[in-house]
Design a protein around this motif. Structure first.
Motif, short mmCIF file in Angstrom:
data_model
loop_
_atom_site.label_atom_id
_atom_site.label_comp_id
_atom_site.label_asym_id
_atom_site.label_seq_id
_atom_site.Cartn_x
_atom_site.Cartn_y
_atom_site.Cartn_z
N SER A 1 29.88 27.91 33.34
CA SER A 1 28.65 27.96 34.13
C SER A 1 27.57 28.63 33.28
N LEU B 1 37.16 24.41 39.57
CA LEU B 1 36.34 25.55 39.17
C LEU B 1 37.22 26.80 39.18
N TRP B 2 37.04 27.62 38.16
CA TRP B 2 37.83 28.83 37.99
C TRP B 2 36.89 30.01 37.85
N GLY B 3 37.03 31.01 38.74
CA GLY B 3 36.28 32.25 38.61
C GLY B 3 36.93 33.12 37.57
N SER C 1 31.07 29.81 25.64
CA SER C 1 30.27 30.27 26.78
C SER C 1 28.82 30.41 26.36
N ALA D 1 34.64 25.25 34.55
CA ALA D 1 34.98 23.98 35.19
C ALA D 1 35.93 23.23 34.26
N SER E 1 30.34 33.02 34.23
CA SER E 1 31.28 33.63 35.17
C SER E 1 32.28 32.63 35.75
N TRP E 2 32.08 31.34 35.51
CA TRP E 2 32.96 30.29 35.99
C TRP E 2 33.28 29.32 34.87
#
Length: 109
Positions: free
Chosen positions: A88, A105-107, A46, A95, A92-93
């Motif tokens: 992202s 896309l995953w929150g 991240s 892909a 927070s997301w």
């Protein structure tokens, strides 16, 4: 003292976090067996450095980068190999792109 770290995955399902110093010695600083029994095909760190996402056979898993605890997992994310994963800019997301031809896309919680 902070050291630069990189993450690697293997076709046997092992994820390792290495420091540059460790690469010279061949010993990982931290490692965890992947939660699935299949291969790790894609990995991403991240932007904020707090998480790692791994894509395998059908699944994606998000780990805490410090403890390697699972923060999020979807065992049926794709119908087949997960070819690529990315965070992202605000972490927070996630892909994921799969061999099934889908981009998802995953929150994150």
């Amino acid at each position: 003292e902070d050291e630069t770290e990189i993450v690697s995955g293997t076709d046997s399902g092992t994820i390792k976090i290495w420091t540059i110093k460790d690469l010279a010695s061949g010993e990982p600083s931290v490692f965890v067996d992947s939660v699935d029994s299949g291969a790790v095909y894609s990995l991403a760190w991240s932007p904020d450095g707090s998480m790692i996402v791994a894509g395998g056979n059908d699944d994606i898993t998000v780990y805490d980068a410090d403890t390697l605890e699972i923060l999020f997992q979807n065992l049926d994310a794709h119908g087949g190999r997960v070819n690529d994963v990315a965070f992202s800019p605000d972490s927070s997301w996630v892909a994921s792109g799969g061999a099934d031809g889908t981009l998802k896309l995953w929150g994150l919680p």
